[in-house]
Design a protein around this motif. Structure first.
Motif, PDB file in Angstrom:
ATOM      1  N   UNK A  80       0.830  -1.201   0.000  1.00  0.00           N
ATOM      2  CA  UNK A  80       0.000   0.000   0.000  1.00  0.00           C
ATOM      3  C   UNK A  80       0.869   1.256   0.000  1.00  0.00           C
ATOM      4  N   UNK A  81       1.931   1.253   0.826  1.00  0.00           N
ATOM      5  CA  UNK A  81       2.787   2.433   0.902  1.00  0.00           C
ATOM      6  C   UNK A  81       3.698   2.542  -0.310  1.00  0.00           C
ATOM      7  N   UNK A  82       4.055   1.416  -0.899  1.00  0.00           N
ATOM      8  CA  UNK A  82       4.798   1.445  -2.159  1.00  0.00           C
ATOM      9  C   UNK A  82       3.951   2.108  -3.242  1.00  0.00           C
ATOM     10  N   UNK A  83       2.668   1.782  -3.249  1.00  0.00           N
ATOM     11  CA  UNK A  83       1.736   2.378  -4.202  1.00  0.00           C
ATOM     12  C   UNK A  83       1.631   3.880  -3.993  1.00  0.00           C
ATOM     13  N   UNK A  84       1.440   4.309  -2.741  1.00  0.00           N
ATOM     14  CA  UNK A  84       1.300   5.733  -2.464  1.00  0.00           C
ATOM     15  C   UNK A  84       2.596   6.495  -2.734  1.00  0.00           C
ATOM     16  N   UNK A  85       3.735   5.876  -2.428  1.00  0.00           N
ATOM     17  CA  UNK A  85       5.020   6.537  -2.693  1.00  0.00           C
ATOM     18  C   UNK A  85       5.174   6.812  -4.183  1.00  0.00           C
ATOM     19  N   UNK A  86       4.824   5.810  -5.002  1.00  0.00           N
ATOM     20  CA  UNK A  86       4.893   6.015  -6.444  1.00  0.00           C
ATOM     21  C   UNK A  86       3.920   7.070  -6.927  1.00  0.00           C
ATOM     22  N   UNK A  87       2.726   7.063  -6.357  1.00  0.00           N
ATOM     23  CA  UNK A  87       1.710   8.035  -6.738  1.00  0.00           C
ATOM     24  C   UNK A  87       2.170   9.459  -6.428  1.00  0.00           C
ATOM     25  N   UNK A  88       2.862   9.632  -5.302  1.00  0.00           N
ATOM     26  CA  UNK A  88       3.287  10.959  -4.864  1.00  0.00           C
ATOM     27  C   UNK A  88       4.453  11.510  -5.684  1.00  0.00           C
TER      28      UNK A  88
END
Length: 452
Positions: free
Chosen positions: A26-34
């Motif tokens: 989940x945080x890998x996803x958000x890090x990429x999104x940011x």
């Protein structure tokens, strides 16, 4: 069942993936999104900057090439030609390495703008004038995000910190366990299906992750908070700039108009007074001293607006060990200080070395090739991530991996992000914002009506 439905079912089934894995995902996803948009911009401009010399030479070949002749006119005539042709004041001069190259003079205009003037050193003919720094200056300003506004420079630290989080969480997810992960080669061959893009993403991250982390860490000197604070600490604690020679004035911080160029990060903004200077300061005097001292060409001479300051002549180098800066009294030709790399403190040496490797100059073509590979890898990772998301996205939703219940699953993420949040303050602040947004998204998802 469609691929999207299968993925959604897998995400919803706690038994298929551990809570720690789903939280990290989940945080890998958000890090990429940011950060991926910024990270891909930095990779593109950084990759271009690795070929600064080639691009600059191609763009300004007609201005930078002159007929090689044995003799040159007085450098003071270079200055006179540039100022007459632009209506400004010369601030610095790049003395060419070869007789078939033009001298490049940076000119400050009355309206606050800058121009680069190309002058034939053999006859002081003004060949042409371009916007300051030309195309590569624009690339450089985009790479530092300054072109987006002074505020955007702070984003450098945030992006670099989150890039490290991306690599760390990616390695956690890749790490071989009992399930079928940990691929080291691309096994899937159908480019229309998600497994191919998953393998491409994982393999690229595996082999390029260390380079990406290195680029992120060595890019931190450009950050507005961390870079300034760390360099300030190094300088204030004897780990940075050298002491001035005995019986010479101390180095001082210069204002923007007097800051020398080409002196590197360690001596950035440092000037030296010449309180006993008499007579007019001349470029010809400064160049005669630099040549007599054996300063290798090309080098840049900075001309301060304050007549009480020494001029600086800084060698343009590929390897940091070759750094050399002369502080010259341009009225008499006396050398006030001769600063070399071996006089730097250990912290400054590490700082300068990291920047040299980051820019691809320290170890020749091998260095440049590795840094270019890192830039290309970032684009492959970004594109493959976008394709994977597109193929598994739920209708009408962002498609972030579901957060598992309970605090224990968050330990793995905290172990990764907390050290980085402490080391890089702006990354830490952005993490707090991201946690808040994650809470809001989770609350909205809980209140969203479920389809029958």
């Amino acid at each position: 069942m469609t691929t999207t439905e299968q993925t959604g079912a897998a995400l919803a089934a706690p038994g298929l993936l551990s809570g720690a894995y789903r939280t990290v995902w989940r945080w890998h996803f958000y890090a990429g999104l940011l950060v991926l948009p910024f990270l891909m911009l930095l990779a593109l401009t950084g990759g271009l900057y690795l070929f600064k010399g080639e691009i600059d030479g191609l763009a300004y070949r007609g201005l930078s090439q002159v007929e090689a002749r044995p003799a040159t006119v007085s450098p003071d005539r270079w200055v006179a030609a540039a100022e007459a042709g632009t209506g400004g004041k010369v601030a610095s001069v790049l003395v060419p390495a070869r007789p078939d190259q033009a001298a490049r003079l940076t000119v400050n205009l009355p309206d606050g703008g800058k121009r680069t003037a190309f002058v034939d050193p053999h006859d002081a003919r003004l060949i042409g004038v371009t916007p300051f720094g030309g195309v590569m200056e624009t690339v450089k300003r985009l790479h530092s995000l300054i072109l987006l506004g002074s505020w955007a420079n702070a984003v450098i630290e945030i992006v670099a910190g989150w890039a490290i989080i991306l690599v760390a969480t990616g390695i956690f997810m890749w790490w071989p366990r009992k399930r079928g992960v940990g691929v080291a080669t691309i096994k899937a061959t159908d480019t229309a299906r998600r497994p191919f893009w998953r393998d491409l993403h994982a393999v690229t991250g595996l082999y390029a992750g260390a380079i990406i982390v290195f680029l992120a860490v060595t890019g931190m000197p450009w950050s507005a908070v961390w870079g300034d604070q760390v360099m300030g600490y190094l300088k204030d604690n004897g780990l940075g700039r050298p002491r001035p020679p005995a019986a010479s004035p101390a180095f001082q911080h210069a204002g923007h108009m007097n800051a020398p160029v080409g002196v590197g990060w360690t001596m950035e903004g440092m000037v030296m007074p010449t309180p006993d200077a008499v007579g007019p300061a001349r470029l010809s005097t400064a160049l005669a001293t630099a040549e007599a001292q054996g300063l290798a060409r090309p080098y840049t001479v900075s001309i301060p607006t304050d007549p009480a300051l020494a001029w600086t002549a800084a060698r343009v180098v590929q390897r940091v060990e070759d750094n050399r800066i002369l502080y010259i009294d341009a009225t008499t030709g006396a050398v006030r200080a001769d600063v070399r790399y071996d006089q730097f403190g250990i912290g400054a040496k590490a700082y300068e070395w990291g920047i040299g490797v980051h820019q691809g100059t320290q170890y020749g073509w091998v260095n440049r090739t590795l840094m270019l590979a890192g830039c290309i890898a970032i684009w492959i990772l970004g594109i493959s991530a976008l394709v994977m998301w597109w193929k598994r996205r739920p209708n009408g939703r962002l498609g972030a991996p579901l957060a598992p219940p309970g605090p224990r699953a968050k330990v793995a993420v905290l172990a990764i992000v907390l050290p980085l949040a402490i080391l890089y303050p702006l990354t830490g602040l952005s993490l707090i914002v991201a946690v808040g947004l994650d809470r809001i998204v989770s609350m909205l998802n809980r209140t969203r009506p479920q389809a029958a």
